[in-house]
Every structure is written in C-alpha cells, then in structure tokens.
Design an enzyme around this catalytic site. Structure first.
Site, mmCIF file in Angstrom:
data_model
loop_
_atom_site.group_PDB
_atom_site.id
_atom_site.type_symbol
_atom_site.label_atom_id
_atom_site.label_comp_id
_atom_site.label_asym_id
_atom_site.label_seq_id
_atom_site.Cartn_x
_atom_site.Cartn_y
_atom_site.Cartn_z
ATOM 1 N N CYS A 1 0.829 -1.205 0.000
ATOM 2 C CA CYS A 1 0.000 0.000 0.000
ATOM 3 C C CYS A 1 0.859 1.250 0.000
ATOM 4 C CB CYS A 1 -0.899 0.042 1.252
ATOM 5 S SG CYS A 1 -2.065 -1.315 1.401
ATOM 6 N N ARG B 1 1.412 -7.724 -3.909
ATOM 7 C CA ARG B 1 0.489 -7.261 -4.941
ATOM 8 C C ARG B 1 -0.041 -5.877 -4.570
ATOM 9 N NH1 ARG B 1 -1.480 -11.902 -3.133
ATOM 10 N NH2 ARG B 1 -3.434 -10.928 -2.474
ATOM 11 N N CYS C 1 -5.968 1.913 -2.203
ATOM 12 C CA CYS C 1 -5.137 3.121 -2.280
ATOM 13 C C CYS C 1 -4.435 3.264 -3.627
ATOM 14 C CB CYS C 1 -4.116 3.147 -1.151
ATOM 15 S SG CYS C 1 -2.837 1.873 -1.244
ATOM 16 N N ASP D 1 16.575 38.846 -15.569
ATOM 17 C CA ASP D 1 15.120 38.984 -15.628
ATOM 18 C C ASP D 1 14.702 40.177 -14.756
ATOM 19 O OD1 ASP D 1 12.427 37.170 -16.195
ATOM 20 O OD2 ASP D 1 12.300 38.360 -14.362
ATOM 21 N N ARG E 1 -7.312 -0.183 7.821
ATOM 22 C CA ARG E 1 -6.800 -0.220 9.189
ATOM 23 C C ARG E 1 -5.294 -0.454 9.181
ATOM 24 N NH1 ARG E 1 -9.231 -4.655 13.213
ATOM 25 N NH2 ARG E 1 -7.948 -5.993 11.870
ATOM 26 N N CYS F 1 -2.416 -2.729 -3.745
ATOM 27 C CA CYS F 1 -3.712 -2.567 -3.091
ATOM 28 C C CYS F 1 -4.740 -2.017 -4.088
ATOM 29 C CB CYS F 1 -3.557 -1.608 -1.916
ATOM 30 S SG CYS F 1 -5.084 -1.222 -1.037
ATOM 31 N N CYS G 1 -2.920 5.016 2.653
ATOM 32 C CA CYS G 1 -4.054 4.086 2.533
ATOM 33 C C CYS G 1 -4.963 4.197 3.751
ATOM 34 C CB CYS G 1 -3.547 2.665 2.388
ATOM 35 S SG CYS G 1 -4.845 1.485 1.918
#
Length: 510
Positions: free
Chosen positions: A33, A62, A67, A452, A40, A64, A37
């Site tokens: 995550c 893998r 999120c 400038d 919990r 999430c 996220c």
C-alpha cells in the site's frame, strides 16, 4: 530512506509527504500500500517497507485495490539533485525505461546501455544498487501498474490496454498479469471499485496523485494568463477548476495523433482527474508522463520549501508544458513584451496557421501549428501578424531545427547544458529565452533566467540587493531549486488575483 520504525510512524499518521516515497508490504495479506491508505493500520511486525513499487513487487507483494499505488507521485527528491555519476546514470536509466514503458516489444538492457554510453553489465549493477531491482523488473512493474490503472479507470478493451502498456500480445499480457497479481485482467476490472463500464469509444479518465501542499490556484492563474485562445482554456476557480487544451502528439517513427485533454482538480482531494480523447487512449502512458511534468505532480514540496525558506509560496509548482514546441515559440513571442501582448501574437499565429480540431468545448478548437508548418513559412507571413523580424527569424529557426531539439527535451532535465547550447546557437535566442524554455519545456528545476527584470525587482524589494551579480550570488543558495525561486519571486510582485508580467524578459535582446 527512512528506517523501519520511522516509516511505521509515517504510515500510522498517513503522512502525505511520504506518498510515492514509501510503500508498505503487509505480510499477512501479501498486499502493498501507499502510506496514505485508509485501511486499518497493520501491526508493526507484519510490515515491510520499500522505497518503490517495483521493490515491493519484486518481493512478491500485490498492489492494493483501495489506495492504488499506480497513481502515486514519483519520488522526485534525487532526480534533480547533485549526485555522484553512478546515481545520475541510474536515474537517467529509469527515465529511459519510463519513456519506453508503453513501447511494444522488449526494451533491451543493451539498448539502454548504448543510450547511456556504458556497458550493459555496468547499467545492471548501478541500477540494482540505486533502485533495488533490475532494469527489467522496474520496466515490468511500470507496465503492469499502468495496465492496472487503465483497467480500473477506463473502459478500454483489454486488447487495447495490452497494447497501450507495451505488451506485444494479449497472451503475454495476461500471463504477466496473472503471474504478478494472481488474477487475470478481466477479474481485476470487475473487482476494481468504480471501474468504467461505458463503451470503448468514450474518453479515458484517469487519476494522478500529488503531495501536499499544492498551490493549484497559483498554478492555474499562471497558465491562464498564458493560455492561447483556441488552444487552451483554464478555469482558475469555481466548484471544479479545470484546464482544457488541444494535443498534438508526434511519434518517434513518424506520424501524429491529435486530440484533446481535460485536467480537473477535485476539491479536498490530493489528486487530479485527467480525461483524454478516445483517439489518445493508446498513448495514455506518454500522456500521463506529460501531465505529471506539465503540472509538476511529482514535486517534493518538503525539500523545495526547505531550500527556499524565506520566499513566499509554499507548495508552488513549476508550470511545465504539454507541447514543448508551442512553449518555445511562446517564449520567443514573449521577448521584451508583456504577457498579454505575447498571448495576442500567439493567438494570431494559431488562427492563421493552426489546424481546426473537434473537441467537446467551443473554447478549444484548434491545434498549435506544427514545426513543419512554421518552418515552411516565409518571414513576410509572420510579419503580417505583427511579429517583428528578429522574433520571426527565431521562430523559423526553432521550427527548422526542432527535429534536433526535441530529443534533448524528451530525454528529461538531467543534463540541460546540451539544450541550452543548441538554443543559444539559434538566431534571436539568447540566455534568457533559452533558460525560460529549459525551465518549462524541460522542467529543469535549477534554471535562473539571467537579468530577468521581474526577478531583479523582487530581489531588490525583499533583500535590498541590486543588479544581476548580486542576484546570481543570492540565487546560489536556492540551488538546485532556482526555477521554483523564480516562480515565487515573480508571484511576490503580483497583487492578488493578478500576476506580474513575469515573461517580460529584462528588456534585453534575446
């Protein structure tokens, strides 16, 4: 990188500053995550922390579905900082892989090494040392996360998703997706909350996250003052501020694709929503990179604000460009005139030589002229628009040389010296114009357009210093973020809600 205990505190606080710079893998679920996220917070013993999504996936986690790590901003801290040669090459290698993530076929390490001028063995070694994964692991993660984003946010058929993400066939795409994520693309599309269900000829809608603070209103005001009528339209405020514009994509091996895009800024959320014309769908990866650079979504405000302490404008972004050629021509038109005058000249140029484009909005109806179209013009044709001879010659030279300049811009801001040298060799383009083009088209964070007048005036007002030498000496303390200092100094002169005539290029010939 944060140690594990400090990373866990950032996770517990859901600290937006670490979004994209920190990922947490949860061993009890096998999912990784973003630190923001909203699920919990997992137990400390179940957390493993990574500096990139590629590292998390290389360890078997893998992404999430809640999120969505694929929309997180990139870690922009090191890319623009002074670092040793190996780390610089490792970041240039990552940039090369990002550019090739949507290209079909294999992006061979041998080709990457040749582009960097080093051996393939050396590129593997320095890449693994800096990024924690091999180049091919990094590339595969980029492709699969892009596919996850398109499957979640768009209604593109899976075949088109595979092509848009650089997979040569649907079979290879399905196999890679199942191997990495444990489910096939169709299953992910069904599971993803808010997955698109409309027809495939509908616009592609995507989300891109950024870190707070984000001065979106200031960014939109800057772009609105420079928006070319017919090409770009900006709604600075209102219930849903947005930017709409036409898009011309020129492809590496010839040909063009035309379309439109809209970026909107949902209130109360640290994301922008990007809507692309259906014909741009296969170029989603490239446009995501363009939009992120255009709106400076990968900036790390914490690092920038620390370097620019004392300058107003925390969270100010560096406005980039969707079309670098358009920006370069616009910079030339802005020499020694006000922003409003430059916009008038640019609008005349578009009305005379830009192509019509069908879009959902009447205020966006034309493409900016291509380099080929402008290169074929006679000086007299620009003179008829009120463009003086010197600026006309610079525009024609830019157009004629664009095939040589475009690769220097596309390769990113790691080495701006080559671009500056090429630009300053053209007639009518001096250091101020070259630095301004590099600052915005290249997204070079350490540009400081010399002499400038607005910058000199702001420095005199704030610090009591006079003249270019004193200003240059002061600006050294702001490196490597001097471009941001320039934007803040310009803004400090502007009474709200108007902005200063910041492109008034020192009244010095360029």
């Amino acid at each position: 990188m944060l140690d594990a205990d400090a990373a866990y505190l950032a996770l517990k606080a859901r600290d937006l500053r670490f979004d994209g710079r920190l990922f947490v893998g949860v061993t009890s679920t096998g999912i990784y995550c973003r630190p923001v996220c909203r699920v919990r917070t997992p137990k400390r013993d179940n957390c493993r922390f990574f500096g990139s999504a590629a590292q998390a996936e290389a360890c078997g986690f893998r992404p999430c579905l809640k999120c969505r790590p694929e929309i997180a901003p990139a870690d922009g801290r090191l890319a623009w900082s002074v670092m040793d040669a190996s780390r610089t090459l490792a970041h240039q290698a990552a940039h090369w892989l990002d550019r090739h993530a949507s290209a079909g076929g294999e992006a061979h390490v041998e080709a990457l090494a040749a582009a960097l001028g080093i051996t393939d063995r050396h590129v593997r070694r320095i890449f693994k040392a800096e990024h924690g994964v091999t180049p091919l692991q990094y590339l595969q993660t980029r492709r699969l996360l892009l596919a996850k984003q398109l499957l979640t946010d768009s209604a593109l058929p899976i075949t088109q998703v595979a092509l848009a993400c650089g997979f040569g066939s649907v079979r290879r795409f399905n196999a890679a997706f199942v191997e990495r994520y444990g489910l096939n693309p169709g299953s992910l599309r069904k599971q993803a909350a808010g997955a698109a269900t409309s027809a495939s000829d509908m616009p592609v809608c995507l989300q891109l996250a950024y870190r707070e603070p984000f001065e979106g209103a200031a960014l939109r005001r800057f772009l609105a003052q420079r928006a070319i009528t017919g090409v770009e339209s900006v709604e600075v405020d209102g219930p849903l501020p947005h930017i709409r514009r036409s898009v011309r994509l020129t492809h590496e091996h010839g040909g063009e694709t035309h379309g439109w895009l809209q970026v909107s800024f949902p209130p109360g959320r640290s994301v922008v929503r990007v809507e692309l014309a259906p014909q741009l769908a296969l170029h989603s990866a490239r446009l995501i990179r363009l939009v992120r650079r255009w709106l400076d979504l990968d900036a790390v405000p914490e690092a920038i604000d620390e370097s620019l302490a004392g300058l107003p404008g925390a969270g100010t972004r560096l406005p980039g460009a969707v079309d670098p050629f358009e920006l370069a021509v616009r910079a030339v038109l802005g020499q020694q005139v006000t922003v409003a005058a430059a916009r008038t000249f640019a609008t005349r140029l578009v009305n005379a030589f830009g192509e019509p484009l069908a879009t959902p909005w009447p205020e966006v109806s034309r493409l900016f002229p291509s380099p080929a179209v402008l290169a074929a013009l006679a000086p007299e044709q620009l003179g008829e628009l009120g463009i003086v001879r010197q600026r006309g010659a610079a525009i024609l030279a830019l157009a004629a040389q664009w095939d040589s300049l475009a690769p220097l811009i596309d390769h990113g801001p790691a080495a701006p010296a080559a671009l500056l040298a090429h630009l300053e060799a053209l007639p009518g383009i001096g250091p101020w114009t070259a630095h301004y083009i590099a600052m915005r088209a290249l997204a070079w964070p350490d540009a400081f357009p010399p002499r400038d007048v607005a910058v000199l005036k702001a420095i005199e007002q704030r610090y009591g210093l006079h003249g270019p030498r004193e200003a240059e000496r002061l600006a050294q303390r702001w490196s490597p973020w001097r471009s941001y200092a320039v934007i803040r100094l310009w803004g400090s002169l502007a009474p709200a809600p108007r902005s200063a005539e910041t492109e008034r290029s020192a009244c010095i010939p360029s």
